[in-house]
Design a protein around this motif. Sequence first.
Motif, PDB file in Angstrom:
ATOM      1  N   ARG A 162      72.934  49.150  57.597  1.00 35.03           N
ATOM      2  CA  ARG A 162      72.475  50.419  58.166  1.00 35.03           C
ATOM      3  C   ARG A 162      71.944  51.344  57.084  1.00 35.03           C
ATOM      4  N   MET A 163      72.525  51.221  55.891  1.00 42.22           N
ATOM      5  CA  MET A 163      72.065  52.055  54.783  1.00 42.22           C
ATOM      6  C   MET A 163      70.632  51.688  54.414  1.00 42.22           C
ATOM      7  N   ASP A 222      68.542  50.382  56.523  1.00 36.69           N
ATOM      8  CA  ASP A 222      67.726  50.462  57.735  1.00 36.69           C
ATOM      9  C   ASP A 222      67.502  49.102  58.389  1.00 36.69           C
ATOM     10  N   TYR A 267      74.379  38.235  65.205  1.00 40.72           N
ATOM     11  CA  TYR A 267      74.396  37.194  66.228  1.00 40.72           C
ATOM     12  C   TYR A 267      75.785  36.624  66.454  1.00 40.72           C
ATOM     13  N   TRP A 277      79.906  52.869  49.650  1.00 37.18           N
ATOM     14  CA  TRP A 277      78.782  53.804  49.715  1.00 37.18           C
ATOM     15  C   TRP A 277      78.164  53.964  48.331  1.00 37.18           C
ATOM     16  N   THR A 296      71.226  57.742  50.817  1.00 33.91           N
ATOM     17  CA  THR A 296      71.710  56.625  51.638  1.00 33.91           C
ATOM     18  C   THR A 296      72.576  57.130  52.784  1.00 33.91           C
ATOM     19  N   GLN A 322      70.393  58.057  55.466  1.00 41.64           N
ATOM     20  CA  GLN A 322      69.874  56.864  56.140  1.00 41.64           C
ATOM     21  C   GLN A 322      70.911  56.307  57.116  1.00 41.64           C
ATOM     22  N   VAL A 323      72.193  56.307  56.698  1.00 45.44           N
ATOM     23  CA  VAL A 323      73.249  55.833  57.601  1.00 45.44           C
ATOM     24  C   VAL A 323      73.334  56.742  58.823  1.00 45.44           C
ATOM     25  N   SER A 330      70.405  55.794  61.057  1.00 47.15           N
ATOM     26  CA  SER A 330      70.338  54.455  61.648  1.00 47.15           C
ATOM     27  C   SER A 330      71.635  54.035  62.334  1.00 47.15           C
ATOM     28  N   LEU A 331      72.746  54.714  62.063  1.00 46.31           N
ATOM     29  CA  LEU A 331      74.013  54.289  62.669  1.00 46.31           C
ATOM     30  C   LEU A 331      74.493  55.275  63.718  1.00 46.31           C
ATOM     31  N   LYS A 388      68.874  54.078  65.834  1.00 41.29           N
ATOM     32  CA  LYS A 388      69.029  52.657  65.539  1.00 41.29           C
ATOM     33  C   LYS A 388      68.204  52.319  64.306  1.00 41.29           C
ATOM     34  N   PRO A 389      68.521  51.156  63.697  1.00 40.86           N
ATOM     35  CA  PRO A 389      67.723  50.779  62.539  1.00 40.86           C
ATOM     36  C   PRO A 389      66.261  50.562  62.900  1.00 40.86           C
ATOM     37  N   ASN A 390      65.462  50.602  61.848  1.00 40.67           N
ATOM     38  CA  ASN A 390      64.025  50.526  62.045  1.00 40.67           C
ATOM     39  C   ASN A 390      63.584  49.123  62.434  1.00 40.67           C
ATOM     40  N   THR A 391      64.337  48.124  61.982  1.00 44.84           N
ATOM     41  CA  THR A 391      63.935  46.753  62.239  1.00 44.84           C
ATOM     42  C   THR A 391      64.225  46.372  63.678  1.00 44.84           C
ATOM     43  N   LEU A 450      65.114  43.067  66.233  1.00 49.96           N
ATOM     44  CA  LEU A 450      65.556  41.676  66.254  1.00 49.96           C
ATOM     45  C   LEU A 450      64.636  40.934  67.199  1.00 49.96           C
ATOM     46  N   HIS A 507      65.062  41.476  71.015  1.00 51.38           N
ATOM     47  CA  HIS A 507      64.481  42.778  71.346  1.00 51.38           C
ATOM     48  C   HIS A 507      62.994  42.701  71.061  1.00 51.38           C
TER      49      HIS A 507
END
Lengths: 375, 302
Positions: free
Chosen positions: A83-84, A86, A92, A334, B20, B23-24, B27-28, B32-35, B37, B41
């Motif tokens: 998550r840090m 991104d 899975y 962190w 960072t 960023q957490v 995205s958390l 949601k994260p940028n990527t 799946l 998705h």
Amino acid sequence: MNLFTFSYGIIHWLVDLINHLWYWLGDVLPWQFGDFFDAVGEFAASDGHITVMAILVEVLIIVIIALVNVLNFIWIDRKFMGRMFDFYGPYYVGYRIGGWLQNLADGIKLFVKEIITPAKADKLGFLLGPIIFVGSSFLALSTIPLGRDFGISTNASGAGVPGSALIAFAFFAIAPFSILICGWSSNNKYTLIGGLRSAAQMMSYEIPMLLTVASVFLMAGSFNFMEIVDAQHDVWFAIPLFLGFVIFLICLVAEVEIQPFDLPEAEAELVEGWTTEYCGMRFGLFMMTSYLRGYIGGALATALFLGGWHGPALIPDPIWFLIKAYIVFVIIEWMRWSVPRVRVDQLLNIGWKRLMPLAMLNLLIAASLKTLGWF
Amino acid sequence: MPARKRLNSFGFVFRPMKRTGKQVWESLIVGKPNTVLYPYHKLNLPPTYRGKHTLDFKKCIGCANCVQICPNDCMWMEKIEDPELGKIERPGIDMGRCLFCGLCVEVCPTVALHETVEFELASSDRGKIKFSAKELRDDSYADKVVEERQKRAVPVLDLGKCTGCEKCAGECPEMCIAMMPVESVGKLKPEIALPKCTACEKCVVACPEKALTMKDMYESYFEMPEPKFILKNCTGCNACAKACPADAIYMMEMPGTERILKDGKKSKPKKRAVFVLEKCVGCGKCFRACKFQSIEMPGVKK
């Protein structure tokens, strides 16, 4: 009832149960064996035997808790790191529980892999290195109690082992030697550089860390984890000794060998450093143990500075302890994924020129506080 | 360039940690994260994304403009027997050669062809990425898309019903309908100047034969070639009228061209083609169908 009496009771009950069967078997079998059966049954029911077995059960419980925590830690690390940066992190395997089973899947994969020993390696050292590394890390776990009644170092009286903190730090500090053995015996330039870096690193962090720990011992007036934690009933030592806490955290990062102080296993420069030649489950053990050391580090910081299991009575003591250890671990992680790696000379500069005087200052603060009678 | 602010050792640790941590948070906790799946998705692609084509069979008139304009020559016309629509011609597409330029979609005069957001066209078999017209068929898709091309209602003439009564021309408030005589037929045909037309529908109401109907027409991105008719070569064979996908060609009898047959009876008069250019889509099918060089279309290949 503490963990010792709990496991003592379990073993006592089991021995009674088995002894019933055993004596019945002695009666059924021909009479010549009667004496032997009686002797074995008496030995099994003796206090010494049951105590030893109870300690084994204690160890089993604590080790299982530690291993489950290690799985959690690896998961937290990977998820948090993802998550840090991104992305999602493990996803899975164990879809419904946030990819938690990914660690188990990786473990199984490592189990299946072949274990290769380099042809020109020192076979004994190559085998002994992981054993010492993993064993010393598990031994460091042995004296850290999770709660007043929850830990291997508790005994029937509940007083804990005298000098348990010293023992924990002693075992915790063995790892660099095993790293040096691994690095030397692998017969590879990268592993050798890694091992020697570990030795150089140890010189820089060990002294400030033990000085800050000494300040805690001074404040608590004891080497025993139980008494150290009890001394923090009113005020956590992290508040008067905040400087010491910060120094301890920095040294802990160096001790556990994670970034920014993971010089021995620098992925970029040394291709995983001292673990380069290890493959299969041996590498898996290293990986697992490095996170186990993270858990031990969090537990030590919690017990020495963050008031151990003290907290509102809403949550049980061991859970409080684990929550604090997890928070320490998350803060360390962190820092790990934010900060670049330092050079060897920078690490030595930090250790000797910055942390060492500050640790002395911290010791002075602790001594003056103790002299003023505030603690 | 200004000198960068010198950081102390705390800044070296806390500034990256702040970044960072942000960023957490993003995205958390907040989002949601940028990527993405990918197989599980999928991105919400913009509606203008160029993917696999769909074809509305009911809107398509089979003019083959898309086949004409395709730069990679990856489309072809298929002759299909449809239970609802009868004998029709519809395009098929070879996705293996398609470069997704979208020209076929832009050139389509009735906006029957569309590119969907479906991009998963990979296949292990080359034959499977050749889509025939029936595989492209999706009659409901064209109504869902927001079309960027401007649509306007336009009166369209059915010359078969028109009697040349001039009522529409008299009614038009913009004076954009002019009655033009059709050469050697002796009738008048209304010609509508579409740029002036305001779609007031007065001519449609006024028409006693209901020959004028309002129809939605799309503005074209392309300049459409118009057929030029050469009367002297026309034999009245009806091939162009059959070929025209937009029903813009009508065969009209030319009075005074009857011949007296051997048995003394008069034959039917000769016919000629009359073009209603408002309907023409510029496909050049009539030009290709005519065997007597009676139609010329500059800019269209034979």
